[in-house]
Design a protein around this motif. Structure first.
Motif, PDB file in Angstrom:
ATOM      1  N   TYR A  51      -7.147  54.608 -20.882  1.00  0.00           N
ATOM      2  CA  TYR A  51      -6.396  55.706 -20.599  1.00  0.00           C
ATOM      3  C   TYR A  51      -6.704  56.774 -19.740  1.00  0.00           C
ATOM      4  CZ  TYR A  51      -4.281  54.162 -24.901  1.00  0.00           C
ATOM      5  OH  TYR A  51      -3.551  53.155 -25.728  1.00  0.00           O
ATOM      6  N   GLY A  52      -6.058  57.203 -18.521  1.00  0.00           N
ATOM      7  CA  GLY A  52      -6.556  57.926 -17.673  1.00  0.00           C
ATOM      8  C   GLY A  52      -5.482  58.717 -16.778  1.00  0.00           C
ATOM      9  N   VAL A  53      -6.040  59.259 -15.631  1.00  0.00           N
ATOM     10  CA  VAL A  53      -5.044  60.034 -14.881  1.00  0.00           C
ATOM     11  C   VAL A  53      -4.227  59.272 -13.904  1.00  0.00           C
ATOM     12  CG1 VAL A  53      -6.327  62.268 -15.465  1.00  0.00           C
ATOM     13  CG2 VAL A  53      -6.806  60.854 -13.388  1.00  0.00           C
ATOM     14  N   GLY A  54      -4.566  57.881 -13.801  1.00  0.00           N
ATOM     15  CA  GLY A  54      -4.086  56.898 -13.024  1.00  0.00           C
ATOM     16  C   GLY A  54      -4.563  55.817 -13.589  1.00  0.00           C
ATOM     17  N   PRO A  55      -4.239  54.408 -12.675  1.00  0.00           N
ATOM     18  CA  PRO A  55      -4.190  53.190 -13.437  1.00  0.00           C
ATOM     19  C   PRO A  55      -5.635  52.639 -13.018  1.00  0.00           C
ATOM     20  CG  PRO A  55      -3.168  53.256 -11.345  1.00  0.00           C
ATOM     21  CD  PRO A  55      -3.202  54.603 -11.658  1.00  0.00           C
ATOM     22  N   ARG A  56      -6.495  53.181 -12.277  1.00  0.00           N
ATOM     23  CA  ARG A  56      -7.612  52.488 -11.823  1.00  0.00           C
ATOM     24  C   ARG A  56      -8.698  52.952 -13.232  1.00  0.00           C
ATOM     25  NH1 ARG A  56      -8.348  55.187  -6.264  1.00  0.00           N
ATOM     26  NH2 ARG A  56      -7.738  56.949  -7.754  1.00  0.00           N
ATOM     27  N   LYS A  57      -9.506  51.774 -13.865  1.00  0.00           N
ATOM     28  CA  LYS A  57     -10.271  51.856 -14.963  1.00  0.00           C
ATOM     29  C   LYS A  57     -11.302  52.729 -14.708  1.00  0.00           C
ATOM     30  CE  LYS A  57     -12.589  48.045 -16.349  1.00  0.00           C
ATOM     31  NZ  LYS A  57     -12.667  46.875 -17.053  1.00  0.00           N
ATOM     32  N   MET A  58     -12.097  52.539 -13.838  1.00  0.00           N
ATOM     33  CA  MET A  58     -13.356  53.536 -13.726  1.00  0.00           C
ATOM     34  C   MET A  58     -13.353  54.529 -13.013  1.00  0.00           C
ATOM     35  SD  MET A  58     -15.454  51.537 -15.594  1.00  0.00           S
ATOM     36  CE  MET A  58     -16.793  52.349 -15.361  1.00  0.00           C
ATOM     37  N   ILE A  59     -12.208  54.548 -12.267  1.00  0.00           N
ATOM     38  CA  ILE A  59     -12.128  56.000 -11.197  1.00  0.00           C
ATOM     39  C   ILE A  59     -11.274  56.901 -12.163  1.00  0.00           C
ATOM     40  CG2 ILE A  59     -11.078  56.682  -9.117  1.00  0.00           C
ATOM     41  CD1 ILE A  59     -12.222  54.276  -7.860  1.00  0.00           C
TER      42      ILE A  59
END
Length: 129
Positions: A51-59
């Motif tokens: 879950y994030g603010v965008g699709p990139r896992k670590m960033i």
């Protein structure tokens, strides 16, 4: 290297042991309750949902759900920087921390929701939103 196959949350549920499916679903509800517009990416090769603010896992990611045999990890990519007054976080890495949750009661604790909110605030504060 794990298969990078992207799937749905329902796919992740199907490969999760039956007793943990309600816990996994409840934790997803906690994350989406804190951040309804969260970007959810299910990586079946990792057996995890990020879950994030965008699709990139670590960033872009701030939290992940990873079912195991006897618990579900609610992990945080920048967990070492999070306030944890209840002492729920485990791990000794430079950044990653996680909480092992085994029941609906544990998943519903206010301290769990507070960790998710803190992780989201940290990601947003890092200019990743």
């Amino acid at each position: 290297m794990p298969d990078a196959k992207i799937g749905s949350f329902d796919d992740l549920l199907r490969i999760t042991d039956e007793p943990l499916r309600p816990v996994l679903t409840a934790l997803r509800d906690v994350v989406l309750g804190v951040h309804p517009e969260a970007c959810e990416v299910v990586r079946l090769g990792d057996r995890a949902a990020t879950y994030g603010v965008g699709p990139r896992k670590m960033i872009d990611g701030y939290a992940y759900l990873m079912p195991h045999r006897a618990w579900v990890n609610l992990g945080f990519y920048q967990g070492a920087a999070l306030p944890d007054p209840d002492g729920l976080l485990e791990g000794s890495g430079k950044k990653l921390r996680h909480v092992k949750l085994r029941s609906l009661a544990e998943a519903g604790r206010p301290a769990v929701r507070a960790l998710v909110a803190a992780a989201l605030a940290e990601r947003r504060g890092a200019g990743r939103d």
